[in-house]
Design an enzyme around this catalytic site. Structure first.
Site, PDB file in Angstrom:
ATOM      1  N   HIS A  70      67.076  41.533  43.846  1.00  0.00           N
ATOM      2  CA  HIS A  70      67.648  42.882  43.799  1.00  0.00           C
ATOM      3  C   HIS A  70      68.608  43.040  42.623  1.00  0.00           C
ATOM      4  O   HIS A  70      69.396  43.967  42.599  1.00  0.00           O
ATOM      5  CB  HIS A  70      68.411  43.164  45.109  1.00  0.00           C
ATOM      6  N   HIS A  71      68.552  42.123  41.658  1.00  0.00           N
ATOM      7  CA  HIS A  71      69.522  42.231  40.547  1.00  0.00           C
ATOM      8  C   HIS A  71      69.251  43.484  39.722  1.00  0.00           C
ATOM      9  O   HIS A  71      70.126  43.977  39.029  1.00  0.00           O
ATOM     10  CB  HIS A  71      69.500  40.976  39.670  1.00  0.00           C
ATOM     11  N   LYS A  76      59.526  45.544  42.218  1.00  0.00           N
ATOM     12  CA  LYS A  76      58.209  45.974  41.729  1.00  0.00           C
ATOM     13  C   LYS A  76      57.200  44.863  41.880  1.00  0.00           C
ATOM     14  O   LYS A  76      57.490  43.711  41.592  1.00  0.00           O
ATOM     15  CB  LYS A  76      58.355  46.333  40.234  1.00  0.00           C
ATOM     16  N   LYS A 100      58.617  37.876  35.422  1.00  0.00           N
ATOM     17  CA  LYS A 100      57.718  38.673  34.586  1.00  0.00           C
ATOM     18  C   LYS A 100      58.443  39.912  34.052  1.00  0.00           C
ATOM     19  O   LYS A 100      58.411  40.211  32.869  1.00  0.00           O
ATOM     20  CB  LYS A 100      56.538  39.106  35.468  1.00  0.00           C
ATOM     21  N   LYS A 112      56.435  41.750  46.039  1.00  0.00           N
ATOM     22  CA  LYS A 112      54.990  41.604  46.219  1.00  0.00           C
ATOM     23  C   LYS A 112      54.633  41.876  47.659  1.00  0.00           C
ATOM     24  O   LYS A 112      55.439  41.627  48.568  1.00  0.00           O
ATOM     25  CB  LYS A 112      54.555  40.180  45.873  1.00  0.00           C
ATOM     26  N   SER A 369      52.969  49.956  34.423  1.00  0.00           N
ATOM     27  CA  SER A 369      53.469  50.542  35.673  1.00  0.00           C
ATOM     28  C   SER A 369      54.858  51.154  35.445  1.00  0.00           C
ATOM     29  O   SER A 369      55.194  52.198  35.998  1.00  0.00           O
ATOM     30  CB  SER A 369      53.602  49.462  36.758  1.00  0.00           C
TER      31      SER A 369
HETATM   32  N1  GLU Z   1      49.867  43.254  40.514  1.00  0.00           N
HETATM   33  C1  GLU Z   1      50.229  43.284  39.131  1.00  0.00           C
HETATM   34  C2  GLU Z   1      50.958  42.020  38.734  1.00  0.00           C
HETATM   35  O1  GLU Z   1      50.840  41.004  39.379  1.00  0.00           O
HETATM   36  C3  GLU Z   1      50.953  44.565  38.760  1.00  0.00           C
HETATM   37  C4  GLU Z   1      52.272  44.771  39.396  1.00  0.00           C
HETATM   38  C5  GLU Z   1      52.868  46.168  39.126  1.00  0.00           C
HETATM   39  O2  GLU Z   1      52.339  46.888  38.323  1.00  0.00           O
HETATM   40  O3  GLU Z   1      53.862  46.456  39.772  1.00  0.00           O
HETATM   41  O4  GLU Z   1      51.615  41.958  37.738  1.00  0.00           O
END
Ligand code: GLU
Length: 478
Positions: A70-71, A76, A100, A112, A369
Protein backbone atom coordinates in the site's frame (compact mmCIF):
# COMPACT_ATOMS: atom_id res chain seq x y z
CA UNK A 1 4.18 -22.16 5.09
CA UNK A 2 2.34 -21.17 1.95
CA UNK A 3 1.17 -24.01 -0.27
CA UNK A 4 3.15 -24.87 -3.37
CA UNK A 5 1.88 -23.77 -6.74
CA UNK A 6 -0.04 -26.58 -8.40
CA UNK A 7 0.63 -25.77 -12.04
CA UNK A 8 1.91 -28.70 -14.06
CA UNK A 9 5.54 -27.56 -14.01
CA UNK A 10 5.83 -26.40 -10.42
CA UNK A 11 7.96 -28.00 -7.77
CA UNK A 12 8.67 -24.80 -5.94
CA UNK A 13 6.74 -22.34 -3.77
CA UNK A 14 6.46 -19.42 -6.15
CA UNK A 15 6.25 -16.86 -3.35
CA UNK A 16 9.42 -18.26 -1.78
CA UNK A 17 11.22 -18.01 -5.08
CA UNK A 18 10.27 -14.32 -5.36
CA UNK A 19 11.41 -13.81 -1.75
CA UNK A 20 14.69 -15.51 -2.47
CA UNK A 21 15.39 -13.18 -5.43
CA UNK A 22 14.40 -10.23 -3.22
CA UNK A 23 16.81 -11.32 -0.44
CA UNK A 24 19.65 -11.70 -2.92
CA UNK A 25 19.11 -8.11 -4.06
CA UNK A 26 18.37 -6.62 -0.63
CA UNK A 27 22.04 -7.13 0.32
CA UNK A 28 22.93 -4.40 -2.16
CA UNK A 29 20.63 -1.84 -0.49
CA UNK A 30 21.07 0.15 2.72
CA UNK A 31 17.68 -0.28 4.39
CA UNK A 32 17.20 -1.69 7.88
CA UNK A 33 15.97 -5.26 8.10
CA UNK A 34 12.51 -4.26 9.41
CA UNK A 35 11.83 -2.05 6.44
CA UNK A 36 12.97 -4.76 4.03
CA UNK A 37 10.63 -7.23 5.76
CA UNK A 38 7.76 -4.74 5.38
CA UNK A 39 8.47 -4.21 1.69
CA UNK A 40 8.53 -7.99 1.14
CA UNK A 41 5.38 -8.84 3.10
CA UNK A 42 1.89 -9.11 1.57
CA UNK A 43 -0.16 -6.40 3.34
CA UNK A 44 -3.63 -7.90 2.88
CA UNK A 45 -4.64 -11.37 1.76
CA UNK A 46 -8.34 -11.96 1.13
CA UNK A 47 -9.20 -15.59 0.66
CA UNK A 48 -12.83 -16.25 -0.18
CA UNK A 49 -15.30 -19.05 -0.83
CA UNK A 50 -18.63 -18.22 -2.43
CA UNK A 51 -21.49 -20.25 -3.86
CA UNK A 52 -22.53 -20.09 -7.51
CA UNK A 53 -25.40 -22.01 -9.14
CA UNK A 54 -23.91 -24.16 -11.91
CA UNK A 55 -26.22 -26.45 -13.88
CA UNK A 56 -28.91 -26.20 -11.18
CA UNK A 57 -26.46 -27.22 -8.39
CA UNK A 58 -24.51 -25.12 -5.92
CA UNK A 59 -20.75 -25.01 -6.53
CA UNK A 60 -18.35 -23.51 -3.99
CA UNK A 61 -15.74 -21.35 -5.71
CA UNK A 62 -12.32 -20.68 -4.18
CA UNK A 63 -10.86 -17.26 -4.98
CA UNK A 64 -8.33 -14.67 -3.79
CA UNK A 65 -7.35 -11.03 -3.93
CA UNK A 66 -3.97 -10.07 -2.51
CA UNK A 67 -2.80 -6.50 -1.96
CA UNK A 68 0.93 -6.79 -1.58
CA UNK A 69 1.84 -3.17 -0.98
CA UNK A 70 0.00 0.00 0.00
CA UNK A 71 3.00 2.33 -0.26
CA UNK A 72 1.24 3.73 -3.32
CA UNK A 73 -2.45 3.46 -4.08
CA UNK A 74 -4.42 2.08 -5.78
CA UNK A 75 -3.10 -1.47 -5.80
CA UNK A 76 -2.88 -2.90 -9.28
CA UNK A 77 -2.76 -6.34 -10.86
CA UNK A 78 -4.70 -8.83 -12.92
CA UNK A 79 -7.14 -11.60 -12.07
CA UNK A 80 -6.10 -15.11 -13.04
CA UNK A 81 -8.64 -17.81 -13.91
CA UNK A 82 -6.91 -21.16 -13.58
CA UNK A 83 -6.92 -24.43 -11.67
CA UNK A 84 -3.33 -23.62 -10.66
CA UNK A 85 -4.54 -20.69 -8.51
CA UNK A 86 -3.72 -20.90 -4.81
CA UNK A 87 -2.74 -18.46 -2.09
CA UNK A 88 0.98 -18.91 -2.64
CA UNK A 89 0.70 -18.18 -6.34
CA UNK A 90 -1.48 -15.09 -5.93
CA UNK A 91 0.83 -13.73 -3.20
CA UNK A 92 3.85 -14.22 -5.45
CA UNK A 93 2.16 -12.56 -8.40
CA UNK A 94 0.93 -9.65 -6.25
CA UNK A 95 4.43 -9.04 -4.92
CA UNK A 96 5.87 -9.13 -8.44
CA UNK A 97 3.32 -6.44 -9.35
CA UNK A 98 4.74 -4.12 -6.66
CA UNK A 99 8.28 -4.48 -8.03
CA UNK A 100 6.99 -4.26 -11.59
CA UNK A 101 5.17 -0.97 -10.98
CA UNK A 102 8.22 0.50 -9.24
CA UNK A 103 10.45 -0.64 -12.11
CA UNK A 104 8.44 1.20 -14.76
CA UNK A 105 7.55 4.16 -12.52
CA UNK A 106 3.84 3.40 -12.44
CA UNK A 107 2.58 4.92 -9.16
CA UNK A 108 0.69 1.86 -7.85
CA UNK A 109 1.16 -0.81 -5.20
CA UNK A 110 1.06 -4.43 -6.30
CA UNK A 111 -2.06 -6.58 -6.21
CA UNK A 112 -3.34 -9.77 -7.81
CA UNK A 113 -6.49 -11.84 -7.92
CA UNK A 114 -7.22 -15.44 -8.70
CA UNK A 115 -10.27 -17.63 -9.22
CA UNK A 116 -9.58 -21.34 -8.98
CA UNK A 117 -11.54 -22.64 -11.96
CA UNK A 118 -10.83 -24.06 -15.38
CA UNK A 119 -12.69 -21.48 -17.50
CA UNK A 120 -13.00 -23.97 -20.38
CA UNK A 121 -15.33 -26.13 -18.28
CA UNK A 122 -18.02 -23.44 -17.91
CA UNK A 123 -20.51 -21.85 -20.28
CA UNK A 124 -20.31 -18.10 -20.88
CA UNK A 125 -23.36 -17.63 -18.63
CA UNK A 126 -21.73 -19.56 -15.80
CA UNK A 127 -18.49 -17.64 -16.18
CA UNK A 128 -20.43 -14.40 -15.99
CA UNK A 129 -22.12 -15.52 -12.77
CA UNK A 130 -18.79 -16.54 -11.20
CA UNK A 131 -17.13 -13.27 -12.26
CA UNK A 132 -19.97 -11.05 -11.03
CA UNK A 133 -20.10 -12.84 -7.69
CA UNK A 134 -16.31 -12.50 -7.31
CA UNK A 135 -16.61 -8.76 -8.10
CA UNK A 136 -19.41 -8.40 -5.54
CA UNK A 137 -17.21 -10.04 -2.88
CA UNK A 138 -14.43 -7.57 -3.68
CA UNK A 139 -16.83 -4.62 -3.46
CA UNK A 140 -18.23 -5.80 -0.10
CA UNK A 141 -14.73 -5.83 1.42
CA UNK A 142 -13.52 -2.63 -0.31
CA UNK A 143 -11.00 -4.63 -2.35
CA UNK A 144 -11.83 -2.86 -5.61
CA UNK A 145 -12.24 0.79 -6.63
CA UNK A 146 -10.43 3.45 -8.68
CA UNK A 147 -8.57 4.70 -5.61
CA UNK A 148 -8.10 1.43 -3.70
CA UNK A 149 -7.47 -1.57 -5.94
CA UNK A 150 -7.78 -1.83 -9.73
CA UNK A 151 -7.80 -5.33 -11.28
CA UNK A 152 -7.04 -6.17 -14.91
CA UNK A 153 -6.86 -9.25 -17.13
CA UNK A 154 -4.35 -12.02 -16.50
CA UNK A 155 -3.99 -15.67 -17.57
CA UNK A 156 -7.51 -16.94 -18.44
CA UNK A 157 -9.32 -13.57 -18.37
CA UNK A 158 -9.79 -10.71 -20.82
CA UNK A 159 -11.95 -7.79 -21.97
CA UNK A 160 -15.19 -9.71 -21.53
CA UNK A 161 -14.61 -10.44 -17.83
CA UNK A 162 -13.48 -6.83 -17.24
CA UNK A 163 -16.80 -5.64 -18.70
CA UNK A 164 -18.79 -7.83 -16.29
CA UNK A 165 -16.75 -6.56 -13.34
CA UNK A 166 -17.25 -2.93 -14.39
CA UNK A 167 -20.98 -3.46 -14.72
CA UNK A 168 -21.21 -5.13 -11.29
CA UNK A 169 -19.24 -2.26 -9.78
CA UNK A 170 -21.34 0.49 -11.35
CA UNK A 171 -24.55 -1.33 -10.37
CA UNK A 172 -23.48 -1.54 -6.73
CA UNK A 173 -21.92 1.96 -6.61
CA UNK A 174 -24.34 4.11 -8.60
CA UNK A 175 -23.25 7.65 -9.41
CA UNK A 176 -19.53 7.13 -8.84
CA UNK A 177 -18.10 9.48 -11.44
CA UNK A 178 -14.72 7.69 -11.76
CA UNK A 179 -16.17 4.17 -11.70
CA UNK A 180 -14.62 3.22 -15.07
CA UNK A 181 -11.23 3.46 -13.35
CA UNK A 182 -12.09 0.51 -11.07
CA UNK A 183 -10.78 -1.91 -13.70
CA UNK A 184 -8.44 -1.82 -16.72
CA UNK A 185 -8.14 -3.97 -19.82
CA UNK A 186 -11.73 -3.08 -20.74
CA UNK A 187 -13.12 -3.00 -24.26
CA UNK A 188 -12.50 0.39 -25.90
CA UNK A 189 -16.24 1.06 -26.01
CA UNK A 190 -16.31 0.65 -22.20
CA UNK A 191 -13.49 3.13 -21.51
CA UNK A 192 -10.57 0.91 -22.46
CA UNK A 193 -7.54 2.42 -24.14
CA UNK A 194 -6.28 1.62 -27.63
CA UNK A 195 -3.11 -0.47 -27.49
CA UNK A 196 -3.85 -2.20 -24.15
CA UNK A 197 -4.46 -5.61 -25.67
CA UNK A 198 -1.06 -5.88 -27.36
CA UNK A 199 0.75 -3.84 -24.67
CA UNK A 200 2.48 -6.66 -22.78
CA UNK A 201 3.72 -8.39 -25.95
CA UNK A 202 4.80 -5.08 -27.48
CA UNK A 203 6.60 -4.16 -24.24
CA UNK A 204 8.41 -7.52 -24.38
CA UNK A 205 9.56 -6.67 -27.89
CA UNK A 206 10.69 -3.13 -26.96
CA UNK A 207 12.61 -4.47 -23.94
CA UNK A 208 14.47 -7.22 -25.83
CA UNK A 209 15.17 -4.82 -28.71
CA UNK A 210 16.73 -2.35 -26.27
CA UNK A 211 19.17 -4.99 -25.02
CA UNK A 212 19.94 -6.06 -28.60
CA UNK A 213 20.71 -2.44 -29.48
CA UNK A 214 23.58 -2.20 -26.95
CA UNK A 215 26.72 -3.19 -28.94
CA UNK A 216 28.79 -3.82 -25.78
CA UNK A 217 26.24 -6.30 -24.35
CA UNK A 218 25.75 -8.07 -27.66
CA UNK A 219 29.50 -8.46 -28.16
CA UNK A 220 29.74 -10.15 -24.76
CA UNK A 221 27.05 -12.63 -25.84
CA UNK A 222 28.70 -13.24 -29.20
CA UNK A 223 25.69 -11.82 -31.04
CA UNK A 224 25.36 -9.06 -33.63
CA UNK A 225 23.71 -5.77 -32.66
CA UNK A 226 20.03 -5.28 -33.54
CA UNK A 227 16.92 -7.42 -33.66
CA UNK A 228 16.95 -8.21 -37.37
CA UNK A 229 17.80 -11.83 -38.20
CA UNK A 230 17.78 -12.96 -34.55
CA UNK A 231 16.34 -16.47 -34.10
CA UNK A 232 13.47 -16.40 -31.62
CA UNK A 233 11.52 -19.20 -29.86
CA UNK A 234 8.24 -18.37 -28.09
CA UNK A 235 6.52 -20.60 -25.52
CA UNK A 236 2.77 -19.99 -25.49
CA UNK A 237 0.60 -18.17 -28.01
CA UNK A 238 -1.81 -16.54 -25.58
CA UNK A 239 -2.31 -12.78 -25.68
CA UNK A 240 1.26 -12.03 -24.53
CA UNK A 241 3.10 -14.72 -26.52
CA UNK A 242 1.18 -14.08 -29.71
CA UNK A 243 1.78 -10.32 -29.68
CA UNK A 244 5.44 -10.67 -28.71
CA UNK A 245 5.95 -13.13 -31.61
CA UNK A 246 4.03 -10.82 -33.93
CA UNK A 247 6.23 -7.78 -33.18
CA UNK A 248 9.47 -9.81 -33.39
CA UNK A 249 8.45 -11.11 -36.81
CA UNK A 250 7.31 -7.66 -37.96
CA UNK A 251 10.72 -6.20 -37.13
CA UNK A 252 12.75 -8.83 -38.97
CA UNK A 253 13.42 -11.55 -36.38
CA UNK A 254 12.96 -15.21 -37.39
CA UNK A 255 10.48 -17.28 -35.38
CA UNK A 256 12.25 -20.65 -35.35
CA UNK A 257 10.02 -22.39 -32.76
CA UNK A 258 6.55 -21.83 -31.29
CA UNK A 259 4.61 -23.87 -28.76
CA UNK A 260 1.16 -24.32 -27.31
CA UNK A 261 -0.16 -26.84 -24.74
CA UNK A 262 -0.34 -29.55 -27.43
CA UNK A 263 3.30 -29.33 -28.52
CA UNK A 264 6.07 -27.47 -30.31
CA UNK A 265 6.63 -26.65 -33.98
CA UNK A 266 9.90 -25.69 -35.65
CA UNK A 267 11.24 -24.18 -38.83
CA UNK A 268 14.78 -22.75 -38.90
CA UNK A 269 13.76 -20.55 -41.85
CA UNK A 270 10.89 -19.02 -39.89
CA UNK A 271 7.25 -19.69 -38.93
CA UNK A 272 4.54 -17.20 -39.78
CA UNK A 273 2.83 -16.42 -36.47
CA UNK A 274 -0.48 -15.30 -37.99
CA UNK A 275 -0.72 -18.43 -40.13
CA UNK A 276 0.10 -20.61 -37.09
CA UNK A 277 -2.50 -18.79 -35.02
CA UNK A 278 -5.12 -19.24 -37.77
CA UNK A 279 -4.29 -22.95 -37.98
CA UNK A 280 -4.83 -23.27 -34.22
CA UNK A 281 -8.20 -21.54 -34.48
CA UNK A 282 -9.36 -23.61 -37.43
CA UNK A 283 -8.04 -27.07 -36.49
CA UNK A 284 -7.60 -26.80 -32.73
CA UNK A 285 -3.84 -27.48 -32.80
CA UNK A 286 -0.66 -25.76 -33.99
CA UNK A 287 0.73 -29.25 -34.78
CA UNK A 288 -1.37 -29.25 -37.97
CA UNK A 289 0.56 -26.26 -39.32
CA UNK A 290 1.89 -27.14 -42.79
CA UNK A 291 4.82 -24.72 -42.69
CA UNK A 292 6.66 -26.55 -39.89
CA UNK A 293 9.74 -28.67 -40.64
CA UNK A 294 9.47 -30.59 -37.36
CA UNK A 295 6.81 -31.03 -34.67
CA UNK A 296 6.87 -32.61 -31.20
CA UNK A 297 4.05 -33.29 -28.78
CA UNK A 298 5.88 -31.71 -25.81
CA UNK A 299 5.09 -28.06 -25.14
CA UNK A 300 8.26 -27.70 -23.06
CA UNK A 301 10.52 -28.74 -25.99
CA UNK A 302 10.39 -25.18 -27.26
CA UNK A 303 12.50 -24.13 -24.28
CA UNK A 304 15.44 -26.15 -25.57
CA UNK A 305 15.16 -24.97 -29.19
CA UNK A 306 18.26 -23.82 -31.04
CA UNK A 307 17.74 -20.05 -31.00
CA UNK A 308 19.25 -16.73 -29.89
CA UNK A 309 16.27 -15.43 -27.92
CA UNK A 310 13.86 -17.53 -25.86
CA UNK A 311 10.55 -16.00 -24.77
CA UNK A 312 8.70 -18.04 -22.13
CA UNK A 313 5.21 -16.53 -22.30
CA UNK A 314 3.14 -19.13 -20.45
CA UNK A 315 3.27 -19.87 -16.71
CA UNK A 316 5.65 -19.75 -13.76
CA UNK A 317 8.50 -22.18 -12.94
CA UNK A 318 8.74 -23.72 -16.42
CA UNK A 319 12.55 -23.46 -16.46
CA UNK A 320 14.03 -25.24 -13.47
CA UNK A 321 17.05 -27.19 -12.32
CA UNK A 322 16.18 -30.04 -14.72
CA UNK A 323 16.08 -28.16 -18.01
CA UNK A 324 18.03 -24.92 -17.43
CA UNK A 325 21.31 -26.57 -18.52
CA UNK A 326 19.76 -27.56 -21.84
CA UNK A 327 18.74 -24.05 -22.87
CA UNK A 328 20.62 -22.85 -25.94
CA UNK A 329 19.32 -19.26 -26.10
CA UNK A 330 21.71 -16.52 -25.01
CA UNK A 331 18.87 -14.14 -24.18
CA UNK A 332 15.89 -15.29 -22.14
CA UNK A 333 13.09 -12.72 -22.08
CA UNK A 334 10.60 -13.39 -19.29
CA UNK A 335 7.26 -12.53 -20.86
CA UNK A 336 5.46 -14.71 -18.28
CA UNK A 337 5.56 -13.99 -14.57
CA UNK A 338 8.21 -16.08 -12.81
CA UNK A 339 9.06 -18.61 -15.55
CA UNK A 340 12.45 -19.39 -13.95
CA UNK A 341 13.12 -20.94 -10.54
CA UNK A 342 16.06 -19.37 -8.61
CA UNK A 343 18.18 -22.49 -9.35
CA UNK A 344 17.51 -22.11 -13.07
CA UNK A 345 18.51 -18.47 -12.78
CA UNK A 346 21.88 -19.43 -11.25
CA UNK A 347 22.55 -22.05 -13.93
CA UNK A 348 21.84 -19.57 -16.72
CA UNK A 349 23.98 -16.85 -15.12
CA UNK A 350 26.88 -19.34 -14.95
CA UNK A 351 26.34 -20.19 -18.61
CA UNK A 352 26.73 -16.49 -19.43
CA UNK A 353 23.18 -16.02 -20.71
CA UNK A 354 21.23 -12.80 -20.04
CA UNK A 355 17.84 -13.19 -18.38
CA UNK A 356 15.66 -10.10 -18.87
CA UNK A 357 13.46 -10.26 -15.76
CA UNK A 358 9.67 -10.35 -15.74
CA UNK A 359 9.30 -7.37 -13.42
CA UNK A 360 10.72 -5.25 -16.20
CA UNK A 361 10.04 -7.13 -19.41
CA UNK A 362 6.33 -7.87 -19.02
CA UNK A 363 5.51 -4.53 -17.40
CA UNK A 364 4.09 -3.17 -20.66
CA UNK A 365 0.63 -4.42 -19.64
CA UNK A 366 0.48 -2.53 -16.39
CA UNK A 367 2.11 0.52 -17.98
CA UNK A 368 -0.71 0.80 -20.49
CA UNK A 369 -3.23 -0.05 -17.76
CA UNK A 370 -1.91 3.06 -16.02
CA UNK A 371 -2.59 5.05 -19.20
CA UNK A 372 -6.11 3.57 -19.30
CA UNK A 373 -6.73 4.51 -15.67
CA UNK A 374 -5.54 8.08 -16.33
CA UNK A 375 -7.86 8.22 -19.34
CA UNK A 376 -10.77 7.06 -17.16
CA UNK A 377 -10.07 9.71 -14.52
CA UNK A 378 -9.77 12.46 -17.12
CA UNK A 379 -12.85 11.23 -19.03
CA UNK A 380 -11.35 12.04 -22.42
CA UNK A 381 -9.66 10.03 -25.16
CA UNK A 382 -5.93 10.63 -25.68
CA UNK A 383 -5.33 12.94 -28.63
CA UNK A 384 -8.89 14.26 -28.76
CA UNK A 385 -7.91 17.82 -27.89
CA UNK A 386 -4.65 18.17 -29.80
CA UNK A 387 -4.70 15.92 -32.88
CA UNK A 388 -6.34 18.37 -35.30
CA UNK A 389 -4.48 21.37 -33.86
CA UNK A 390 -1.15 19.66 -34.44
CA UNK A 391 -2.09 18.58 -37.96
CA UNK A 392 -3.05 22.13 -38.87
CA UNK A 393 0.22 23.41 -37.43
CA UNK A 394 2.31 20.83 -39.27
CA UNK A 395 0.55 21.59 -42.56
CA UNK A 396 1.13 25.32 -42.09
CA UNK A 397 4.81 24.61 -41.43
CA UNK A 398 5.08 22.43 -44.55
CA UNK A 399 3.41 25.17 -46.63
CA UNK A 400 5.97 27.73 -45.41
CA UNK A 401 8.87 25.37 -46.17
CA UNK A 402 7.46 24.69 -49.65
CA UNK A 403 7.08 28.41 -50.34
CA UNK A 404 10.58 29.18 -49.08
CA UNK A 405 12.29 26.38 -51.01
CA UNK A 406 10.05 26.30 -54.06
CA UNK A 407 9.88 22.50 -53.70
CA UNK A 408 6.87 20.30 -52.92
CA UNK A 409 6.84 17.47 -50.35
CA UNK A 410 5.31 14.23 -51.68
CA UNK A 411 1.91 13.00 -50.49
CA UNK A 412 3.61 10.13 -48.65
CA UNK A 413 6.00 12.51 -46.84
CA UNK A 414 3.13 14.84 -45.98
CA UNK A 415 1.12 11.97 -44.51
CA UNK A 416 4.01 11.13 -42.13
CA UNK A 417 5.05 14.68 -41.18
CA UNK A 418 1.61 16.28 -40.86
CA UNK A 419 -0.01 13.38 -38.97
CA UNK A 420 -1.35 14.43 -35.55
CA UNK A 421 -1.26 11.76 -32.84
CA UNK A 422 -4.13 9.33 -32.39
CA UNK A 423 -4.68 7.59 -29.08
CA UNK A 424 -2.81 4.48 -30.19
CA UNK A 425 0.21 6.56 -31.33
CA UNK A 426 0.44 8.21 -27.92
CA UNK A 427 0.02 4.92 -26.05
CA UNK A 428 2.74 3.21 -28.11
CA UNK A 429 5.03 6.19 -27.67
CA UNK A 430 4.47 6.27 -23.89
CA UNK A 431 5.10 2.53 -23.70
CA UNK A 432 8.24 2.66 -25.85
CA UNK A 433 9.67 5.51 -23.80
CA UNK A 434 8.90 3.66 -20.56
CA UNK A 435 10.54 0.42 -21.72
CA UNK A 436 13.65 2.21 -23.00
CA UNK A 437 13.99 4.42 -19.92
CA UNK A 438 13.51 1.58 -17.43
CA UNK A 439 15.98 -0.68 -19.26
CA UNK A 440 18.73 1.88 -18.84
CA UNK A 441 17.84 2.54 -15.19
CA UNK A 442 18.36 -1.17 -14.49
CA UNK A 443 21.50 -1.34 -16.61
CA UNK A 444 23.00 1.54 -14.67
CA UNK A 445 22.48 -0.29 -11.35
CA UNK A 446 24.04 -3.37 -12.94
CA UNK A 447 27.07 -1.39 -14.10
CA UNK A 448 27.46 0.43 -10.79
CA UNK A 449 27.67 -2.74 -8.63
CA UNK A 450 30.55 -5.00 -9.61
CA UNK A 451 29.12 -7.85 -7.52
CA UNK A 452 25.70 -7.91 -9.19
CA UNK A 453 25.94 -10.58 -11.86
CA UNK A 454 22.43 -10.57 -13.32
CA UNK A 455 19.74 -8.23 -14.52
CA UNK A 456 17.07 -9.58 -12.14
CA UNK A 457 19.10 -8.61 -9.07
CA UNK A 458 19.78 -5.18 -10.58
CA UNK A 459 16.05 -4.75 -11.30
CA UNK A 460 15.16 -5.76 -7.74
CA UNK A 461 17.73 -3.33 -6.27
CA UNK A 462 16.31 -0.56 -8.45
CA UNK A 463 12.74 -1.37 -7.36
CA UNK A 464 13.55 -1.85 -3.65
CA UNK A 465 15.33 1.51 -3.60
CA UNK A 466 12.29 3.29 -4.99
CA UNK A 467 9.84 1.56 -2.63
CA UNK A 468 12.14 1.98 0.38
CA UNK A 469 12.54 5.68 -0.39
CA UNK A 470 8.79 6.05 -0.60
CA UNK A 471 8.27 4.35 2.80
CA UNK A 472 10.90 6.55 4.44
CA UNK A 473 9.42 9.73 3.01
CA UNK A 474 5.94 8.78 4.18
CA UNK A 475 7.08 7.69 7.65
CA UNK A 476 5.42 4.91 9.62
CA UNK A 477 1.87 5.54 10.87
CA UNK A 478 1.76 4.87 14.64
N1 GLU B 1 -1.88 -9.14 -15.49
C1 GLU B 1 -0.92 -8.23 -16.03
C2 GLU B 1 0.41 -8.37 -15.32
O1 GLU B 1 0.70 -9.38 -14.73
C3 GLU B 1 -1.45 -6.81 -16.08
C4 GLU B 1 -1.74 -6.18 -14.77
C5 GLU B 1 -2.45 -4.81 -14.90
O2 GLU B 1 -2.56 -4.30 -15.98
O3 GLU B 1 -2.87 -4.33 -13.86
O4 GLU B 1 1.25 -7.52 -15.38
Amino acid sequence: MAKKSTNAYAEYSFFQSVESSFDKAAKFTNYEQGLLEQIKACNSVYQMRFPVKIGGKIEVIEAYRVQHSHHKLPCKGGIRYSMGVNQDEVMALASLMTYKCATVNVPFGGGKGGIKIDPKKYTVDELERITRRYAAELIKKNFIGPGTDVPAPDYGSGEREMGWILDTYTSMKPGEIDAAGCITGKAISQGGVRGRKEATGLGVFYGVRELCNVPEDMKKLGLTTGIEGKRVAVQGLGNVGYHAAYFFQKHGAILVALSEMEGTIYNPKGLDVDAVFKCKQETGSILNYKGATKTTKKASDVLEADCDILIPAALENVIDINNAGKIKAKIIGEAANGPLTPEADEILIKKGAVVIPDMYLNAGGVTVSYFEWLKNLSHVRYGRMEKRFQENNHNAMLKTVEEMTGKKVSAAERAVIAHGPDEVDLVYSGLEDTMIGSFHEIREVYKAHKKIDDMRTAAFVNAINKIGESYLQLGIFP
